[in-house]
Design a protein around this motif. Structure first.
Motif, mmCIF file in Angstrom:
data_model
loop_
_atom_site.group_PDB
_atom_site.id
_atom_site.type_symbol
_atom_site.label_atom_id
_atom_site.label_comp_id
_atom_site.label_asym_id
_atom_site.label_seq_id
_atom_site.Cartn_x
_atom_site.Cartn_y
_atom_site.Cartn_z
ATOM 1 N N UNK A 167 0.647 -1.100 0.214
ATOM 2 C CA UNK A 167 -0.386 0.121 -0.158
ATOM 3 C C UNK A 167 0.774 0.711 -0.167
ATOM 4 N N UNK A 168 0.338 1.995 -1.245
ATOM 5 C CA UNK A 168 1.445 3.705 -1.527
ATOM 6 C C UNK A 168 1.002 4.559 -0.654
ATOM 7 N N UNK A 169 0.460 5.550 0.551
ATOM 8 C CA UNK A 169 0.081 6.321 0.658
ATOM 9 C C UNK A 169 0.658 7.842 0.237
ATOM 10 N N UNK A 170 -0.063 8.376 -0.518
ATOM 11 C CA UNK A 170 0.537 9.715 -1.037
ATOM 12 C C UNK A 170 0.296 10.969 -0.627
ATOM 13 N N UNK A 171 -0.101 10.949 0.926
ATOM 14 C CA UNK A 171 -1.091 12.445 1.251
ATOM 15 C C UNK A 171 -0.247 13.626 0.651
ATOM 16 N N UNK A 242 2.125 22.809 -5.007
ATOM 17 C CA UNK A 242 1.409 21.411 -4.468
ATOM 18 C C UNK A 242 2.469 21.019 -3.446
ATOM 19 N N UNK A 243 2.205 20.037 -2.211
ATOM 20 C CA UNK A 243 3.444 18.653 -1.542
ATOM 21 C C UNK A 243 2.676 17.770 -1.535
ATOM 22 N N UNK A 244 3.989 16.991 -2.426
ATOM 23 C CA UNK A 244 3.407 15.948 -1.850
ATOM 24 C C UNK A 244 4.008 14.420 -1.211
#
Length: 550
Positions: A167-171, A242-244
């Protein structure tokens, strides 16, 4: 509730089953707010079907230039509207190499949303089967803190059911947003600064024209089966607005991977614009010190305190009970009375309709609710809001040819200027002045606190009464004063002569103001002298008022 898919429940708004046709409606119904900011019930993860992204900051607006083919003296140059603020909730997700998108899943089942009005949180849960065959259970809880009103909290949990999952979370935080409703398709936010460090990121943006600045921030932590993995982002993508971050979690079958995201806004309304990031860092520090569970407990306690005073119980009719609590909940989400610069937008934080602006509905309908359910300072702050806009109300009247400090309060406003762009409302629906005067009377009648009138309220009453005296004209045929060319409060008929409601409230305003002038002169002579000198009001003018009212 008159949306037939909403499950009747005494304390919650509940939706069961996933239907793409209901998504935008539910985004409105399940919105959350804390008086300082609000959030539509958009999905955190990517969603490729129709959606209406909406994040809002109280008091931050844009003057969208009026789009008409004609112009009249006094016509507002712009329609003030609440802005879609930078997105702090976003979390792109990848599961076993596939982008997670409910619209693209092979199957979505057991879908359930709940807006728990008793405790002040929003939850979404479901099972999803991705096209790669991975089945997951997702559980997401979100709330906007009442005790720390610059803080929003998200807990996003994913449990793979039929196989292990990478699982890759990319907030992310993203200021590259726009309004769905804009007269000229303009962008409203100008990116000013982007910073990130560790698990924290900040995007500072400023509104064009009005020059409100906001730091949109996030802090992320990753858990596996409830234990903090204490990991940093494996990847960081930073652009001009934007920053992710990206975090990789290897979750075994039946294990739960979680992202806890703190986010929100620090705004130049409340902080020096050079210190917005440092203010956001302090919010993050305080949130981390408490942790998710303690913050949620605080939220529940804060709402319990509100309901202790505000609740209305209806027995034997669950839908009616749900409906009245929904209304009470929305009023408290929209305005908590902490800041006299703020007011109550007709649609709260649920969307862009009505521009998030202030209408006369505040005085006519909302102030009685706040007087009955909160400390009287909350209602007094709403009165103070209008006092602070008195000079603008005088300017509004001047644009229409009125003189001598006559005040016409706007039908729609953000800063005291009229910004409603329908002529029959802007020029004719003048009974709004009466609602503002009546609210002053109503406050004293309910609370017994007269101090507002000599301190501030009498100046407002004088400006309003001057307007009514000048707006009336003498009819030799009727041998009395008349008020011509108005739109009444029902808005069904325009350009009406001698609307009963308008005429009655005009007479009442003048009579009540004359009574208060006499009372203040008798009991508060210093205030009376100050106000008479400030307004240049004399006996000859008062006689003109009385002649019109009589």
């Amino acid at each position: 509730m008159n949306q037939d898919y909403i499950v009747p429940d005494n304390w919650s708004i509940i939706e069961q089953g996933f239907d793409v046709e209901r998504v935008k409606s539910s985004e409105s119904l399940f919105s959350i707010g804390n008086g300082a900011m609000g959030q539509r019930a958009n999905f955190e993860e990517s969603y490729s079907a129709e959606t209406f992204q909406g994040s809002y900051i109280a008091g931050v607006y844009y003057p969208d230039k009026t789009k008409v083919g004609w112009w009249k003296n006094g016509y507002p140059e712009y329609f003030a509207k609440v802005l879609n603020a930078p997105n702090w909730i976003g979390i792109d997700i990848e599961i076993n190499g596939e982008k997670f998108d409910l619209n693209a899943c092979s199957e979505v089942k057991n879908f359930r949303r709940e807006l728990n009005m008793k405790e002040g949180w929003y939850n979404r849960s479901f099972n999803a089967v991705l096209q790669n065959g991975t089945e997951v259970v997702v559980n997401v809880t979100r709330f906007l803190s009442l005790t720390a009103d610059e803080l929003g909290v998200i807990k996003y949990e994913i449990t793979p059911l039929n196989k292990a999952a990478k699982i890759i979370f990319s907030p992310y935080v993203d200021a590259g947003v726009k309004n769905e409703d804009a007269n000229w398709e303009e962008k409203f936010w100008e990116p000013m600064d982007v910073q990130h460090s560790g698990n924290e990121a900040f995007v500072v943006a400023r509104t064009f024209k009005t020059h409100f600045s906001a730091a949109t921030y996030m802090h992320n932590s990753i858990q596996l089966n409830g234990s903090d993995l204490k990991v940093a982002a494996q990847d960081v993508a930073a652009g001009k607005d934007k920053v992710q971050f990206s975090y990789v979690v290897e979750a075994g079958q039946g294990e739960t991977a979680s992202l806890i995201k703190f986010g929100g806004y620090t705004v130049s309304l409340n902080h020096d614009e050079n210190n917005l990031i440092s203010a956001a860092k302090q919010v993050i520090t305080d949130a981390k010190a408490k942790g998710y569970d303690a913050l949620l407990d605080e939220q529940k306690a804060a709402w319990a305190s509100i309901w202790e005073m505000a609740d209305i119980t209806i027995d034997a009719d669950v839908k009616a009970q749900q409906g009245i609590r929904f209304n009470i909940f929305q009023l408290n989400q929209t305005y908590l009375g902490k800041d006299p610069r703020l007011n109550i937008g007709p649609k709260g934080f649920t969307g862009e309709k009505y521009g998030g602006s202030t209408y006369w509905d505040t005085e006519a309908y909302c102030i009685p609710f706040y007087m009955a359910t909160k400390d009287q300072q909350v209602a007094r702050n709403l009165l103070t809001y209008r006092y602070n806009h008195l000079e603008k109300a005088i300017e509004n009247a001047q644009k229409l040819g009125f003189t001598n400090g006559a005040a016409l309060y706007p039908m729609v406003t953000m800063n005291g200027e009229e910004c409603h762009n329908e002529w029959e409302i802007t020029f004719e629906e003048i009974h709004r002045n009466g609602a503002i005067a009546f609210a002053i009377y109503n406050f004293y009648r309910f609370t017994g606190d007269y101090s507002y009138i000599p301190e501030k309220g009498l100046e407002v009453l004088i400006g309003i009464s001057r307007f009514w005296q000048q707006r009336a004209t003498y009819s030799t045929n009727r041998n009395k004063y008349v008020i011509l060319g108005v739109t009444g409060p029902n808005e069904y008929e325009n350009n009406v002569n001698n609307n009963f409601y308008t005429n009655y409230i005009a007479k009442w305003c003048i009579d009540y103001t004359l009574e208060q002038i006499a009372k203040v002169e008798e009991k508060y002579p210093a205030d009376h002298s100050r106000i008479m000198a400030k307004t240049n009001l004399d006996a000859a003018e008062l006689a003109k008022w009385k002649k019109v009212a009589d």
